[in-house]
Design a protein around this motif. Structure first.
Motif, short mmCIF file in Angstrom:
data_model
loop_
_atom_site.label_atom_id
_atom_site.label_comp_id
_atom_site.label_asym_id
_atom_site.label_seq_id
_atom_site.Cartn_x
_atom_site.Cartn_y
_atom_site.Cartn_z
N ASN A 4 0.87 -1.17 0.00
CA ASN A 4 0.00 0.00 0.00
C ASN A 4 0.91 1.22 0.00
O ASN A 4 1.50 1.56 1.03
CB ASN A 4 -0.91 0.00 1.23
N ILE A 5 1.04 1.88 -1.14
CA ILE A 5 1.93 3.03 -1.24
C ILE A 5 1.16 4.33 -1.42
O ILE A 5 1.73 5.35 -1.81
CB ILE A 5 2.98 2.84 -2.36
N GLU A 6 -0.12 4.31 -1.12
CA GLU A 6 -0.93 5.52 -1.21
C GLU A 6 -0.34 6.58 -0.30
O GLU A 6 -0.03 6.32 0.87
CB GLU A 6 -2.38 5.23 -0.81
N ASN A 7 -0.13 7.77 -0.84
CA ASN A 7 0.44 8.91 -0.13
C ASN A 7 1.89 8.70 0.32
O ASN A 7 2.39 9.44 1.15
CB ASN A 7 -0.42 9.31 1.07
N GLU A 8 2.57 7.69 -0.21
CA GLU A 8 3.99 7.47 0.08
C GLU A 8 4.83 8.10 -1.02
O GLU A 8 4.38 8.26 -2.15
CB GLU A 8 4.30 5.97 0.16
N LYS A 9 6.07 8.44 -0.70
CA LYS A 9 7.00 8.99 -1.68
C LYS A 9 7.64 7.83 -2.44
O LYS A 9 8.11 6.87 -1.85
CB LYS A 9 8.08 9.81 -0.99
N VAL A 10 7.64 7.94 -3.77
CA VAL A 10 8.24 6.93 -4.63
C VAL A 10 9.19 7.65 -5.59
O VAL A 10 8.82 8.66 -6.20
CB VAL A 10 7.16 6.17 -5.44
N VAL A 11 10.40 7.13 -5.72
CA VAL A 11 11.38 7.71 -6.62
C VAL A 11 11.61 6.77 -7.79
O VAL A 11 11.85 5.58 -7.59
CB VAL A 11 12.72 7.98 -5.90
N VAL A 12 11.52 7.29 -9.00
CA VAL A 12 11.83 6.54 -10.21
C VAL A 12 13.06 7.19 -10.82
O VAL A 12 13.04 8.37 -11.16
CB VAL A 12 10.65 6.54 -11.21
N ALA A 25 2.27 2.56 -14.24
CA ALA A 25 1.74 1.57 -13.29
C ALA A 25 1.55 2.18 -11.90
O ALA A 25 0.65 1.75 -11.16
CB ALA A 25 2.69 0.38 -13.21
N LEU A 26 2.37 3.16 -11.54
CA LEU A 26 2.28 3.77 -10.21
C LEU A 26 1.19 4.83 -10.09
O LEU A 26 0.69 5.07 -8.99
CB LEU A 26 3.62 4.41 -9.84
N LEU A 27 0.81 5.47 -11.17
CA LEU A 27 -0.16 6.57 -11.10
C LEU A 27 -1.46 6.21 -10.39
O LEU A 27 -1.94 6.99 -9.57
CB LEU A 27 -0.43 7.13 -12.50
N PRO A 28 -2.06 5.05 -10.65
CA PRO A 28 -3.31 4.74 -9.96
C PRO A 28 -3.18 4.53 -8.45
O PRO A 28 -4.16 4.55 -7.73
CB PRO A 28 -3.77 3.43 -10.62
N THR A 29 -1.95 4.37 -7.95
CA THR A 29 -1.75 4.12 -6.52
C THR A 29 -1.86 5.37 -5.67
O THR A 29 -1.89 5.29 -4.45
CB THR A 29 -0.37 3.49 -6.26
N GLN A 30 -1.85 6.54 -6.29
CA GLN A 30 -1.89 7.83 -5.61
C GLN A 30 -0.64 8.06 -4.75
O GLN A 30 -0.68 8.77 -3.76
CB GLN A 30 -3.17 8.00 -4.79
N ALA A 31 0.46 7.44 -5.15
CA ALA A 31 1.74 7.71 -4.50
C ALA A 31 2.27 9.05 -5.00
O ALA A 31 1.87 9.53 -6.06
CB ALA A 31 2.73 6.60 -4.83
N HIS A 32 3.16 9.65 -4.24
CA HIS A 32 3.82 10.89 -4.64
C HIS A 32 5.07 10.49 -5.42
O HIS A 32 6.05 10.03 -4.82
CB HIS A 32 4.17 11.75 -3.43
N GLU A 49 3.86 18.00 -16.79
CA GLU A 49 3.04 19.18 -17.11
C GLU A 49 1.68 19.12 -16.43
O GLU A 49 1.14 20.15 -16.03
CB GLU A 49 2.88 19.30 -18.63
N GLU A 50 1.14 17.91 -16.29
CA GLU A 50 -0.16 17.74 -15.64
C GLU A 50 -0.03 17.67 -14.12
O GLU A 50 -1.02 17.47 -13.42
CB GLU A 50 -0.85 16.48 -16.16
N LYS A 51 1.21 17.82 -13.62
CA LYS A 51 1.52 17.78 -12.20
C LYS A 51 1.16 16.45 -11.54
O LYS A 51 0.81 16.38 -10.36
CB LYS A 51 0.87 18.95 -11.46
N CYS A 52 1.25 15.37 -12.32
CA CYS A 52 1.04 14.02 -11.78
C CYS A 52 2.32 13.50 -11.12
O CYS A 52 2.26 12.65 -10.25
CB CYS A 52 0.64 13.05 -12.89
N VAL A 53 3.47 14.00 -11.58
CA VAL A 53 4.76 13.61 -11.03
C VAL A 53 5.64 14.86 -10.89
O VAL A 53 5.40 15.87 -11.54
CB VAL A 53 5.49 12.56 -11.89
N ILE A 54 6.64 14.74 -10.06
CA ILE A 54 7.64 15.80 -9.90
C ILE A 54 8.89 15.34 -10.63
O ILE A 54 9.28 14.18 -10.55
CB ILE A 54 7.95 16.03 -8.41
N TRP A 55 9.55 16.27 -11.30
CA TRP A 55 10.76 15.94 -12.05
C TRP A 55 11.94 16.71 -11.50
O TRP A 55 11.89 17.94 -11.39
CB TRP A 55 10.58 16.26 -13.53
N GLN A 56 12.98 15.98 -11.14
CA GLN A 56 14.24 16.59 -10.74
C GLN A 56 15.25 16.25 -11.83
O GLN A 56 15.60 15.09 -12.00
CB GLN A 56 14.71 16.08 -9.39
N GLU A 57 15.68 17.27 -12.55
CA GLU A 57 16.58 17.07 -13.68
C GLU A 57 18.00 16.91 -13.18
O GLU A 57 18.73 17.88 -12.98
CB GLU A 57 16.48 18.27 -14.63
#
Length: 74
Positions: A4-12, A25-32, A49-57
């Motif tokens: 259960n990763i809802e509201n958990e931080k996930v790094v890809v 695959a992670l988007l439906p989990t509502q993880a950050h 752009e849709e603010k579904c994920v955060i990007w660190q370049e």
């Protein structure tokens, strides 16, 4: 294994085809979701752009070394 990763931080780490599949695959989990990569696929740019994920370049090679050899958490 189920997590259960809802509201958990996930790094890809990475911004290519495999990373796109993981984020999709992670988007439906509502993880950050935080993406760390110097470049992104068009699909991942849309998620940013849709603010579904955060990007660190960042250069992911140095990050992988830090995670694998120094035991650092991000």
């Amino acid at each position: 294994m189920l997590l259960n990763i809802e509201n958990e931080k996930v790094v890809v780490v990475g911004g290519g085809k495999v990373a796109s599949q993981k984020v999709r695959a992670l988007l439906p989990t509502q993880a950050h979701i935080c993406m760390i990569s110097p470049i992104l696929t068009a699909e991942l740019v849309t998620y940013v752009e849709e603010k579904c994920v955060i990007w660190q370049e960042k250069n992911n090679r140095r990050l992988r070394k830090a995670l694998c050899f120094k035991g650092r958490n991000i």
